[in-house]
Design an enzyme around this catalytic site. Sequence first.
Site, mmCIF file in Angstrom:
data_model
loop_
_atom_site.group_PDB
_atom_site.id
_atom_site.type_symbol
_atom_site.label_atom_id
_atom_site.label_comp_id
_atom_site.label_asym_id
_atom_site.label_seq_id
_atom_site.Cartn_x
_atom_site.Cartn_y
_atom_site.Cartn_z
ATOM 1 C CG ASP A 331 -4.294 -25.800 -13.421
ATOM 2 O OD1 ASP A 331 -4.815 -25.243 -14.396
ATOM 3 O OD2 ASP A 331 -4.395 -27.024 -13.202
ATOM 4 C CG ASN A 332 -1.538 -28.654 -15.329
ATOM 5 O OD1 ASN A 332 -1.634 -28.925 -14.133
ATOM 6 N ND2 ASN A 332 -2.429 -29.045 -16.218
#
Length: 578
Positions: A331-332
């Site tokens: 998610d990063n």
Amino acid sequence: MGWNPGVPWLLTWVVLVCQAGCCLLDFIDAAESFSHVCPFSNKSNLNQDYCERNTNSVGVWSLSSDSLIAMLPVDPIQENSVRTVQDCIFSVAYPTPFKSRVLLVAVSKDVLENILDFDASIKETDDFLQFVSGGKVVLGSIPLAHRYGGNQFGNWAGQLGDGRAHLIGVYTNRFGERWELHLKGSGKTPYSRNGDGRAVLRSSVREFLCSEAMHYLGIPTSRAASLVVSDDDVWRDQFYNGSVKKERGAVVLRVAKSWFRIGSLEILAHSRELELQRTLLDFIIQEHFPSINMNDSNRYLDFFSKVVVETANLIALWMSVGFAHGVCNTDNFSLLSITIDYGPFGFMESYDPNFVPNTSDDERRYKIGNQAKVGMFNLNKLLQSLQPLLGPRQRQLASQILEGYSEHYYTHFTELFRAKLGLLGKSEDDNYLIAFLLRLMEDTKADFTMTFRQLSEITQNQLKELHIPQEFWALRDLAKHKSFLDWVTIYLLRLERNMGDSETKRRKRMTAINPRYVLRNWMAESAVRKAEMNDFSEVHFLQQVLQHPFQKQAAAEKSGYSHRPPAWAKDLKISCSS
């Protein structure tokens, strides 16, 4: 030479559309009918006659969410309550204004003037302060929170999303560039889970400084336009050790070409929302990958190939400056292969492949020496998400593309470190030369940044005679190794093979790519400590220094920014919670 450094830690493994609800669109149409008309209107038209001078008023500046919500579905539930969200890409969520006094701490003049078309004087206005703190929404914009998921520390975490960030609109500037504006720390959204939707001054100072520092180092990254602090109380367990302390809330206005990340596609694949996944993927390709033919049945393969190559390139760039992201969850990881979501990051001081900037990463999953391998893991998760959209033959080809990641990374890493050493052309022995140096640095715990910088500044005669001046402290540390002379001998012989080169050209070339200043943890911590006492002078000073990381600066030298870290920084821990 009697000693073989072997293959270093870093190289071993690489060798081996739906539409939004009608009521929302009606609202947008109504809002646009009242919006201001100005030369900076949010229309992508390169033939438009733009004002020669930037605007100094938010009131005559246009921001819109149209390009996103006209093509991508929005959550029909518009309550700002934490919940499981489905069948959409965004939820409408408005920032929550601070209750107390807000203060503009810092701005990026470059972002204001050259990305957002503002005159720098706008920072003096109250409208701007309200805008960048989340207290005011520009007319015509619908603030959104993005729904995404992610694999965190190797495990699927389910729905995550923008839990304390608001995408407040898209701006197309006078150069025809499309930028998405993000407020971080601006309040709760449906994705806040158990969080309060806020960010604290400590982590916000670090993000503001680092995203700008990375830009000037030449690393693809999101940018920071402004930093605002409030007097609102925010409670944080900084090191997750049960010690909860009161801190001050802060907001960073971040800008990027896109905030879509691997987790944006993962959540849709896990939820079996395949048509929506196709819609989002087509939107991303059309908006951000113009070289891909939208009519090509292999467009998803082309997309994946580009993400694989650019992710490999990005991580190699991280390694070239000793940067550890700290939380390399899917998610990063940006689908545009830019550095996003600065959390417990860190620049490596003494060379250590086990360097971990995140004190909560007990298993050292995201240690700096593992970042390239984690990149492969994340890309594999992206491939798994794309599988339902690919045919049998395409899946086979996609797997082959992923297998090429290691070579892409290895090649770019070698090119970068060859350049850091001032080598021209290619030689079969270059990999050995690089590996040898890294092993010496690891054994002697030599400073990563200053070793390469001082190699850029020292003369070949000084190296040949092992006459290393006192101020070259990192090289003096390295010279303590019994095999240092062996390495120097190989290095100088290699430099002699640089066709058409000279000492002056080599040193000029090397100092242009080996920074003298990076955002060391102790430097950021010193600025944070002063900021927490309402002294933002070091934030401003560091910002100025980091805008010119390759140039020797008298004031920065006086502050010790290229010297050995101060004694108080020896056991400094990097803050985890933000």
